[in-house]
Design a protein around this motif. Structure first.
Motif, PDB file in Angstrom:
ATOM      1  N   ASP A 104     -21.477  21.711 -14.476  1.00  0.00           N
ATOM      2  CA  ASP A 104     -21.509  20.567 -15.376  1.00  0.00           C
ATOM      3  C   ASP A 104     -20.238  20.633 -16.212  1.00  0.00           C
ATOM      4  O   ASP A 104     -20.122  21.434 -17.138  1.00  0.00           O
ATOM      5  CB  ASP A 104     -22.764  20.626 -16.260  1.00  0.00           C
ATOM      6  CG  ASP A 104     -22.836  19.491 -17.264  1.00  0.00           C
ATOM      7  OD1 ASP A 104     -21.989  18.585 -17.219  1.00  0.00           O
ATOM      8  OD2 ASP A 104     -23.757  19.520 -18.112  1.00  0.00           O
ATOM      9  N   MET A 105     -19.256  19.789 -15.867  1.00  0.00           N
ATOM     10  CA  MET A 105     -17.963  19.798 -16.539  1.00  0.00           C
ATOM     11  C   MET A 105     -18.034  19.043 -17.861  1.00  0.00           C
ATOM     12  O   MET A 105     -18.347  17.868 -17.892  1.00  0.00           O
ATOM     13  CB  MET A 105     -16.901  19.155 -15.644  1.00  0.00           C
ATOM     14  CG  MET A 105     -16.622  19.900 -14.354  1.00  0.00           C
ATOM     15  SD  MET A 105     -15.314  19.107 -13.357  1.00  0.00           S
ATOM     16  CE  MET A 105     -13.871  19.304 -14.430  1.00  0.00           C
ATOM     17  N   GLY A 106     -17.728  19.741 -18.955  1.00  0.00           N
ATOM     18  CA  GLY A 106     -17.804  19.124 -20.267  1.00  0.00           C
ATOM     19  C   GLY A 106     -19.247  18.870 -20.651  1.00  0.00           C
ATOM     20  O   GLY A 106     -19.654  17.739 -20.908  1.00  0.00           O
ATOM     21  N   SER A 107     -20.031  19.945 -20.705  1.00  0.00           N
ATOM     22  CA  SER A 107     -21.492  19.823 -20.760  1.00  0.00           C
ATOM     23  C   SER A 107     -22.043  19.365 -22.091  1.00  0.00           C
ATOM     24  O   SER A 107     -23.188  18.925 -22.164  1.00  0.00           O
ATOM     25  CB  SER A 107     -22.129  21.170 -20.399  1.00  0.00           C
ATOM     26  OG  SER A 107     -21.723  22.172 -21.321  1.00  0.00           O
ATOM     27  N   GLY A 108     -21.265  19.465 -23.184  1.00  0.00           N
ATOM     28  CA  GLY A 108     -21.843  19.141 -24.479  1.00  0.00           C
ATOM     29  C   GLY A 108     -23.048  20.014 -24.766  1.00  0.00           C
ATOM     30  O   GLY A 108     -23.035  21.225 -24.517  1.00  0.00           O
ATOM     31  N   ALA A 109     -24.124  19.409 -25.248  1.00  0.00           N
ATOM     32  CA  ALA A 109     -25.345  20.172 -25.535  1.00  0.00           C
ATOM     33  C   ALA A 109     -26.088  20.569 -24.271  1.00  0.00           C
ATOM     34  O   ALA A 109     -26.986  21.399 -24.322  1.00  0.00           O
ATOM     35  CB  ALA A 109     -26.265  19.358 -26.449  1.00  0.00           C
ATOM     36  N   GLY A 110     -25.749  19.956 -23.121  1.00  0.00           N
ATOM     37  CA  GLY A 110     -26.325  20.404 -21.858  1.00  0.00           C
ATOM     38  C   GLY A 110     -27.288  19.459 -21.186  1.00  0.00           C
ATOM     39  O   GLY A 110     -27.981  19.855 -20.249  1.00  0.00           O
ATOM     40  N   ALA A 111     -27.332  18.193 -21.579  1.00  0.00           N
ATOM     41  CA  ALA A 111     -28.338  17.284 -21.036  1.00  0.00           C
ATOM     42  C   ALA A 111     -28.225  17.118 -19.530  1.00  0.00           C
ATOM     43  O   ALA A 111     -29.240  17.111 -18.818  1.00  0.00           O
ATOM     44  CB  ALA A 111     -28.246  15.924 -21.723  1.00  0.00           C
ATOM     45  N   VAL A 112     -27.005  16.968 -19.012  1.00  0.00           N
ATOM     46  CA  VAL A 112     -26.844  16.790 -17.561  1.00  0.00           C
ATOM     47  C   VAL A 112     -27.353  18.021 -16.824  1.00  0.00           C
ATOM     48  O   VAL A 112     -28.115  17.924 -15.852  1.00  0.00           O
ATOM     49  CB  VAL A 112     -25.375  16.518 -17.204  1.00  0.00           C
ATOM     50  CG1 VAL A 112     -25.164  16.581 -15.695  1.00  0.00           C
ATOM     51  CG2 VAL A 112     -24.932  15.161 -17.729  1.00  0.00           C
ATOM     52  N   ALA A 113     -26.940  19.201 -17.276  1.00  0.00           N
ATOM     53  CA  ALA A 113     -27.342  20.442 -16.605  1.00  0.00           C
ATOM     54  C   ALA A 113     -28.848  20.647 -16.657  1.00  0.00           C
ATOM     55  O   ALA A 113     -29.478  20.978 -15.638  1.00  0.00           O
ATOM     56  CB  ALA A 113     -26.631  21.631 -17.256  1.00  0.00           C
ATOM     57  N   PHE A 114     -29.450  20.463 -17.819  1.00  0.00           N
ATOM     58  CA  PHE A 114     -30.892  20.659 -17.953  1.00  0.00           C
ATOM     59  C   PHE A 114     -31.661  19.654 -17.101  1.00  0.00           C
ATOM     60  O   PHE A 114     -32.645  20.014 -16.445  1.00  0.00           O
ATOM     61  CB  PHE A 114     -31.312  20.538 -19.419  1.00  0.00           C
ATOM     62  CG  PHE A 114     -31.108  21.774 -20.233  1.00  0.00           C
ATOM     63  CD1 PHE A 114     -32.171  22.601 -20.548  1.00  0.00           C
ATOM     64  CD2 PHE A 114     -29.851  22.138 -20.690  1.00  0.00           C
ATOM     65  CE1 PHE A 114     -31.992  23.751 -21.307  1.00  0.00           C
ATOM     66  CE2 PHE A 114     -29.646  23.280 -21.435  1.00  0.00           C
ATOM     67  CZ  PHE A 114     -30.724  24.094 -21.747  1.00  0.00           C
TER      68      PHE A 114
END
Length: 265
Positions: free
Chosen positions: A63-73
């Protein structure tokens, strides 16, 4: 549109205002810690992107540039065979993502997430030293910066840095890094603004083929708000444009619950 629901506030972590909210996603399937006011807060873009990941997806994802992680989670919640590395350059957002991983450690996604704090546009040696080797991923996912430089920038420094391109070349460079990190045959999935398509095509040239585009509209007669993009590393297949996604009330609800399947194949 704002799919997450605010569950509570806590001093866990560090945000510019000193306050952090604990937000429920996918009907409580996971929770994220985010700046309560200010900063970059995840919303419908992340869940739309995750809805493009096939449920049968397996292997290593970035997840490139994940921030808080919403895409990854959301991706690991959706695809039980997927492991995701979150890469984030902001120390504040990276710490919130770490705290969110710990917060969800008893959920089904435990053990399938790891975080690397790094500017992905750093030289290859720095990426490798941080544990991101070239040709290391089967999936590359990103909700990248896409607001053009020189335009209106959020007064919040974290949000502005997360969503605004440093230069016209930044998005193409982002795709070049994605190409370096992806294995041959790996899948790329992005969500971007429609007016960045030229930069996406430039960055994908010679790296990702079989590009597939789906425009996202709020209504059938409304201009596209976002563009969903997929591609395959090393493919020479031609570009395809699929029917658009219309975010009516039913689809918005399905996306918010993690039930939507927005195929890009």
């Amino acid at each position: 549109m704002n799919f997450p629901t605010k569950a509570d506030e806590t001093a866990f972590g560090a945000a510019p205002t000193g306050e952090v909210s604990k937000d429920a996603f996918l009907g409580g399937g996971f929770h994220l810690l985010q700046p309560a006011r200010g900063g970059f807060r995840a919303g419908h873009d992340a869940l739309l992107l995750a809805a493009c990941v096939p449920r049968e997806a397996r292997g290593e994802a970035l997840d490139m540039g994940s921030g808080a992680g919403a895409v990854a989670f959301a991706a690991v919640s959706r695809a039980s065979g997927l492991r995701v590395t979150l890469a984030e350059r902001s120390p504040v957002m990276a710490q919130l993502a770490r705290d969110s991983v710990a917060l969800n450690e008893n959920a089904a996604l435990a053990g399938r997430l790891r975080l690397v704090e790094l500017d992905l546009l750093a030289p290859r040696a720095a990426r490798e030293a941080a544990g991101l080797p070239d040709n290391g991923f089967d999936w590359v996912l990103s909700n990248p910066p896409f607001h053009p430089p020189g335009g209106r920038v959020s007064p919040d420094a974290l949000r502005g840095a997360a969503k605004t391109l440093a230069s016209p070349e930044t998005l193409a460079r982002w795709l070049a890094v994605a190409g370096a990190l992806a294995r041959h045959g790996a899948s790329l999935v992005l969500i971007v603004r429609p007016d960045t398509l030229g930069s996406v095509l430039e960055g994908a040239e010679g790296r990702f083929g079989a590009l597939t585009l789906r425009a996202v509209h709020s209504a059938p007669d409304a201009p596209a708000l976002r563009l969903l993009v997929s591609g395959m590393r090393g493919s020479r297949a031609p570009l395809r444009i699929l029917p658009p996604v219309i975010l009516d009330a039913d689809l918005r609800a399905a996306v918010s619950r993690g039930e939507a399947d927005l195929s890009l194949s």
